[in-house]
Design a protein around this motif. Structure first.
Motif, PDB file in Angstrom:
ATOM      1  N   ILE A 243      34.894 -32.022  20.555  1.00  0.00           N
ATOM      2  CA  ILE A 243      35.915 -31.343  21.351  1.00  0.00           C
ATOM      3  C   ILE A 243      37.277 -31.627  20.728  1.00  0.00           C
ATOM      4  N   THR A 244      38.055 -30.580  20.524  1.00  0.00           N
ATOM      5  CA  THR A 244      39.399 -30.738  19.959  1.00  0.00           C
ATOM      6  C   THR A 244      40.415 -30.626  21.083  1.00  0.00           C
ATOM      7  N   ARG A 245      41.128 -31.714  21.322  1.00  0.00           N
ATOM      8  CA  ARG A 245      42.211 -31.711  22.303  1.00  0.00           C
ATOM      9  C   ARG A 245      43.463 -32.212  21.598  1.00  0.00           C
ATOM     10  N   TRP A 246      44.418 -31.302  21.484  1.00  0.00           N
ATOM     11  CA  TRP A 246      45.602 -31.557  20.668  1.00  0.00           C
ATOM     12  C   TRP A 246      45.133 -31.933  19.257  1.00  0.00           C
ATOM     13  N   TRP A 247      45.467 -33.074  18.765  1.00  0.00           N
ATOM     14  CA  TRP A 247      45.052 -33.452  17.408  1.00  0.00           C
ATOM     15  C   TRP A 247      43.839 -34.367  17.406  1.00  0.00           C
ATOM     16  N   MET A 248      43.325 -34.719  18.590  1.00  0.00           N
ATOM     17  CA  MET A 248      42.200 -35.646  18.694  1.00  0.00           C
ATOM     18  C   MET A 248      40.865 -34.934  18.548  1.00  0.00           C
ATOM     19  N   LYS A 249      39.941 -35.552  17.826  1.00  0.00           N
ATOM     20  CA  LYS A 249      38.554 -35.103  17.731  1.00  0.00           C
ATOM     21  C   LYS A 249      37.715 -36.043  18.592  1.00  0.00           C
ATOM     22  N   ILE A 250      37.113 -35.505  19.636  1.00  0.00           N
ATOM     23  CA  ILE A 250      36.383 -36.316  20.606  1.00  0.00           C
ATOM     24  C   ILE A 250      34.919 -35.898  20.597  1.00  0.00           C
ATOM     25  N   ALA A 251      34.017 -36.857  20.430  1.00  0.00           N
ATOM     26  CA  ALA A 251      32.573 -36.573  20.382  1.00  0.00           C
ATOM     27  C   ALA A 251      31.968 -36.750  21.766  1.00  0.00           C
ATOM     28  N   ARG A 252      31.036 -35.858  22.083  1.00  0.00           N
ATOM     29  CA  ARG A 252      30.262 -35.956  23.309  1.00  0.00           C
ATOM     30  C   ARG A 252      28.800 -35.669  22.965  1.00  0.00           C
ATOM     31  N   THR A 253      27.897 -36.494  23.471  1.00  0.00           N
ATOM     32  CA  THR A 253      26.487 -36.341  23.144  1.00  0.00           C
ATOM     33  C   THR A 253      25.669 -36.035  24.396  1.00  0.00           C
ATOM     34  N   ALA A 254      24.584 -35.279  24.216  1.00  0.00           N
ATOM     35  CA  ALA A 254      23.705 -34.916  25.325  1.00  0.00           C
ATOM     36  C   ALA A 254      22.717 -36.047  25.593  1.00  0.00           C
ATOM     37  N   VAL A 255      22.547 -36.412  26.869  1.00  0.00           N
ATOM     38  CA  VAL A 255      21.619 -37.483  27.238  1.00  0.00           C
ATOM     39  C   VAL A 255      20.509 -36.989  28.161  1.00  0.00           C
ATOM     40  N   TRP A 256      20.625 -35.736  28.639  1.00  0.00           N
ATOM     41  CA  TRP A 256      19.580 -35.215  29.519  1.00  0.00           C
ATOM     42  C   TRP A 256      19.574 -33.692  29.433  1.00  0.00           C
ATOM     43  N   ARG A 257      18.380 -33.112  29.571  1.00  0.00           N
ATOM     44  CA  ARG A 257      18.210 -31.666  29.507  1.00  0.00           C
ATOM     45  C   ARG A 257      17.631 -31.181  30.837  1.00  0.00           C
ATOM     46  N   ASN A 258      18.316 -30.212  31.482  1.00  0.00           N
ATOM     47  CA  ASN A 258      17.861 -29.673  32.764  1.00  0.00           C
ATOM     48  C   ASN A 258      16.969 -28.456  32.563  1.00  0.00           C
ATOM     49  N   GLU A 259      16.251 -28.088  33.618  1.00  0.00           N
ATOM     50  CA  GLU A 259      15.325 -26.961  33.532  1.00  0.00           C
ATOM     51  C   GLU A 259      16.035 -25.631  33.265  1.00  0.00           C
ATOM     52  N   ASP A 260      17.285 -25.522  33.690  1.00  0.00           N
ATOM     53  CA  ASP A 260      18.035 -24.276  33.457  1.00  0.00           C
ATOM     54  C   ASP A 260      18.697 -24.244  32.082  1.00  0.00           C
ATOM     55  N   TRP A 261      18.297 -25.176  31.201  1.00  0.00           N
ATOM     56  CA  TRP A 261      18.809 -25.260  29.823  1.00  0.00           C
ATOM     57  C   TRP A 261      20.271 -25.681  29.780  1.00  0.00           C
ATOM     58  N   SER A 262      20.731 -26.318  30.832  1.00  0.00           N
ATOM     59  CA  SER A 262      22.033 -26.966  30.774  1.00  0.00           C
ATOM     60  C   SER A 262      21.839 -28.391  30.273  1.00  0.00           C
ATOM     61  N   LEU A 263      22.941 -29.023  29.835  1.00  0.00           N
ATOM     62  CA  LEU A 263      22.865 -30.354  29.241  1.00  0.00           C
ATOM     63  C   LEU A 263      23.791 -31.312  29.974  1.00  0.00           C
ATOM     64  N   VAL A 264      23.268 -32.508  30.266  1.00  0.00           N
ATOM     65  CA  VAL A 264      24.076 -33.584  30.836  1.00  0.00           C
ATOM     66  C   VAL A 264      24.628 -34.396  29.675  1.00  0.00           C
ATOM     67  N   MET A 265      25.966 -34.477  29.582  1.00  0.00           N
ATOM     68  CA  MET A 265      26.616 -35.162  28.474  1.00  0.00           C
ATOM     69  C   MET A 265      26.929 -36.604  28.858  1.00  0.00           C
ATOM     70  N   LEU A 266      27.214 -37.406  27.841  1.00  0.00           N
ATOM     71  CA  LEU A 266      27.496 -38.817  28.069  1.00  0.00           C
ATOM     72  C   LEU A 266      28.807 -39.012  28.824  1.00  0.00           C
ATOM     73  N   TRP A 267      29.687 -38.042  28.703  1.00  0.00           N
ATOM     74  CA  TRP A 267      30.952 -38.128  29.427  1.00  0.00           C
ATOM     75  C   TRP A 267      31.382 -36.735  29.828  1.00  0.00           C
ATOM     76  N   LYS A 268      32.311 -36.633  30.785  1.00  0.00           N
ATOM     77  CA  LYS A 268      32.652 -35.333  31.352  1.00  0.00           C
ATOM     78  C   LYS A 268      33.404 -34.459  30.348  1.00  0.00           C
ATOM     79  N   VAL A 269      33.254 -33.159  30.548  1.00  0.00           N
ATOM     80  CA  VAL A 269      33.897 -32.158  29.701  1.00  0.00           C
ATOM     81  C   VAL A 269      34.695 -31.221  30.600  1.00  0.00           C
ATOM     82  N   GLN A 270      35.421 -30.316  29.972  1.00  0.00           N
ATOM     83  CA  GLN A 270      36.251 -29.375  30.720  1.00  0.00           C
ATOM     84  C   GLN A 270      35.920 -27.957  30.299  1.00  0.00           C
TER      85      GLN A 270
END
Length: 778
Positions: A243-270
């Motif tokens: 995720i690019t926010r201003w000049w920062m590069k922030i990594a987020r990883t998936a830790v769970w997969r739901n039946e509707d093909w959505s992903l639970v990430m290690l930390w919140k996103v926007q």
């Protein structure tokens, strides 16, 4: 300031403290990093430290590995002694489950010379998130360093503590207070972004539902390959999103997969975050770390570095993790541990990170080192693989540039379409907001989603209040039942009629309305409504007028009958008295009898006129067509009014052809001519002239009738009023007559009933001309 690192198996702790003269210092920060989560060992070490250094401040965190000097350890306990000459240390420990007003408790211990806060936690909750945000808002220049404790990747338990207690679900904070302390921080991130830029189009907290309007798993399939997507979240750690926010590069990883093909990430996103997928590339580590370290050496004085690295770096880099530790060691001695999450402070914001190495750079000296690290050439074991990797990255850059260009063009076109669409929407909303008819929209569950200004003003609720209501909430109980029946029976609402219901306003006023529902889709229905209070008022007034008109008609009929009978008798006896020659009356008596006879005739005519007006207003007058000669009719009328014309010394001339015939109601036509003639006789002075003219038009298809008098005129502003009932023109001649008339309005209404139109022209000192045009055959 100085740093002394002690490893549990290297030496006896008391001897280590004694040999390094650590007791001689007053300001000591002891950081304990333990791979082993064993409370007995922890308590034993705490007692040893407190016995040897009672003046010290202790903070402890469980780890996934300990960093110090030129190496790192596992399955050990690292005790790091930081001694300060000009800096005071205070610690605070807080129970997140029990302590209230955490923000106030932390802020209360911040002093004017507080330069940095070091936080360890064994959990991460919204309360810490609020704390970090509050601290940044209060003092954006205060450097805050925070790390999440870890438990050797056992996923069982983590701990933090200070010299007072061992705790769970707590945070421990060390305050560094000094006017002479220089505090800075840095971070290193060596993942490489691949693929196109995307947008998170639907997300709630740390769950990603849609990426570019596709499910999160579909985004992995489209941008990486199916094998990776099918093995998410197992491979989510190896292929995080950036995720690019201003000049920062922030990594987020998936830790769970739901039946509707959505992903639970290690930390919140926007939502609407710009993201790309990433792969790790260890060949960039040396270059990236050298660049970051040289940047620190050029700008800041450095005596010691607290280094905190994500445990994923150790997992991926394995033995190569020593390379970045050695590069940091070239700046100064280091101490730290491998964490679960990292925190990076910057003046513009605070960031929760993954996959990074963060460092707190400290110094009580002002001098810069005036040197830089020379990057050593490193040997790549497999040059073919390296060359292939480099070529792939170059090709990727070209593809990314091409994709970026195409994406910009697509986004430009989309923006233009969206602007056009938004302009159209704004235009329609503006129309809807300003139309006088009330309108609202609601979902299939009858929940209101929109209402225009007219609807809100009608019932007194604002749009915000209406959105919280249902459609049925604004109707009276009786109208709700009627509305339910209407909604259940009317499937095709577009063809259904309007129904009348009673609304209930915010002030409990009942508002009659005419309303109708129009279905836009299976989910949305538009309800249009018209306020009919004025219509209901007019209908009531109309009904009252109709009743009054009926009473008036009955009165006129009865009064006319009661008047006409005695008047007819009076007229008959007066006629006998005039005609019988055996009556020997003097001239004065004869004139009186003639006057009474004329007055009785006028009264009878007035009664007849009132009956005609009543019939015309109630549309009860019946027309019967008859074929007749106009010339003969005019001459008969002239003969009947011969005596009256002679009495007033008036001359009547008829201009018409003998062959003109009409097929209309003869009696009504005769009444029109008589009324207009009587009007001319009444208002024409003595020795005047009256003309009746019949002129053929359009090859005998129409006949124009004119009744012209002389020396009487109507003022221009009074011409339209001459056709009103009981109105009389007011000028030097008409003022003398003093008589209320009805014959002109009667003529107008009879002509209107025949679909003709009576008109008037009048000129001063010349006279007036009443005329109308009729077809010869109706």
């Amino acid at each position: 300031m100085k740093i002394f690192n002690f490893i549990r198996d290297n030496d006896n702790l008391e001897n280590f403290v004694k040999n390094n003269n650590i007791k001689d210092y007053d300001n000591i920060l002891v950081q304990v990093f333990a791979w082993i989560v064993d409370e007995k060992q922890i308590l034993w070490i705490i007692q040893k430290i407190k016995f040897s250094l009672p003046q010290s401040n202790i903070i402890w965190a469980s780890t996934a590995g300990e960093i110090y000097s030129w190496t790192y350890t596992e399955n050990e306990i690292l005790v790091s002694f930081s001694v300060f000459e000009k800096t005071q240390i205070n610690t605070l420990i807080l129970d997140l489950d029990k302590d209230e007003n955490i923000n106030d408790l932390v802020a209360k211990k911040i002093q004017d010379d507080t330069k940095a806060l070091i936080l360890f936690s064994d959990t991460f909750t919204t309360r810490i998130d609020d704390l970090l945000e509050n601290l940044h808002t209060t003092n954006p220049w205060l450097v805050i360093a925070w790390w999440k404790a870890w438990d050797n990747l056992q996923f069982k338990d983590t701990i933090v503590f200070n010299s007072e207690k061992i705790v769970h679900n707590w945070i421990v904070i060390a305050y560094l207070n000094s006017e002479f302390l220089h505090v800075n921080n840095m971070y290193d991130f060596w993942w490489i972004e691949v693929g196109k830029f995307m947008k998170i189009t639907k997300a709630i907290d740390n769950v990603i539902y849609k990426i570019d309007w596709k499910t999160a798993i579909e985004a992995y399939k489209d941008n990486l390959w199916k094998e990776i997507a099918n093995n998410i979240p197992e491979l989510g750690i190896e292929f995080p999103i950036i995720i690019t926010r201003w000049w920062m590069k922030i990594a987020r990883t998936a830790v769970w997969r739901n039946e509707d093909w959505s992903l639970v990430m290690l930390w919140k996103v926007q939502e609407w975050d710009s993201i790309r997928f990433a792969i790790w590339h260890k060949e960039n580590i040396n270059r990236s770390m050298v660049k970051k370290c040289n940047n620190v050496l050029e700008k800041y004085p450095v005596e010691w570095i607290f280094a905190y690295s994500c445990w994923w770096r150790k997992y991926y880099l394995k033995e190569d993790v020593l390379n970045e530790i050695k590069i940091l060691t070239e700046i100064s001695d280091i101490t730290g541990f491998f964490t679960q999450w990292e925190f990076y402070h910057n003046e513009d914001n605070n960031y929760i990170l993954n996959y990074t190495l963060t460092a707190l750079v400290l110094s009580e000296k002002d001098e810069l080192q005036n040197r830089c690290i020379v990057q050593e050439n490193f040997w790549v074991k497999d040059k073919v693989i390296y060359a292939f990797s480099k070529a792939t990255l170059e090709l990727q850059k070209e593809l990314i540039n091409l994709n970026t260009h195409l994406q910009e063009e697509v986004q430009k076109q989309i923006a233009e379409k969206e602007k056009t669409l938004q302009d159209s929407i704004d235009w329609y909303i503006k129309i809807i907001e300003n139309i006088p008819m009330a309108l609202c929209m609601y979902w299939s569950d009858r929940k209101v989603i929109y209402a225009n200004k007219a609807w809100s003003e009608l019932i007194g609720y604002s749009l915000e209040e209406l959105i919280k209501m249902q459609l049925f909430d604004v109707w009276t109980p009786e109208s709700r039942l009627k509305l339910i029946e209407y909604m259940e029976n009317k499937i095709e609402w577009q063809d259904s009629p309007f129904i009348e219901l009673d609304m209930l306003s915010k002030t409990w006023d009942i508002i009659p309305a005419r309303t109708k529902g129009i279905t836009l889709s299976n989910w949305i229905t538009v309800w249009i409504l018209q306020d009919i209070r004025e219509i209901k008022k007019l209908e009531w007034e109309k009904m009252q007028l109709q009743e009054l008109n009926m009473v008036k008609d009955n009165f006129i009929n009865i009064a006319s009958h009661e008047l006409r009978t005695p008047l007819t008798s009076i007229k008959w006896y007066l006629s006998m008295m005039i005609d019988w020659d055996f009556w020997n009356f003097n001239e004065e008596l004869k004139m009186a009898i003639n006057t009474m006879f004329a007055s009785s005739e006028r009264l009878i005519q007035l009664v007849n006129d009132m009956l005609d007006i009543s019939k015309l207003e109630s549309w009860k007058m019946i027309l019967n067509s008859e074929y007749f000669n106009v010339y003969e009719l005019f001459n008969n009328i002239k003969y009947e009014y011969k005596n009256l014309l002679e009495q007033k010394k008036l001359k009547l001339e008829i201009f018409t052809e003998k062959s003109i015939f009409l097929n209309v109601d003869k009696n009504k036509f005769r009444q029109i001519i008589i009324n207009l003639l009587w009007n001319a006789i009444k208002f024409t002075p003595e020795n005047g002239m009256i003309k009746i003219v019949a002129q053929s038009l359009e090859n005998w298809q129409k006949i124009k009738i004119n009744i012209i008098d002389t020396w009487i005129w109507i003022e221009k502003e009074d011409i339209s009023r001459i056709f009103e009932k009981f109105w009389q023109a007011d000028n030097v001649f008409t003022r003398k007559q003093q008589w209320t008339w009805l014959w002109i309005p009667i003529c107008k209404e009879i002509i209107k009933l025949m679909w003709w139109k009576l008109k008037l022209e009048s000129q001063i000192w010349k006279g007036s001309n009443f005329y109308f045009t009729i077809p010869t055959n109706i």
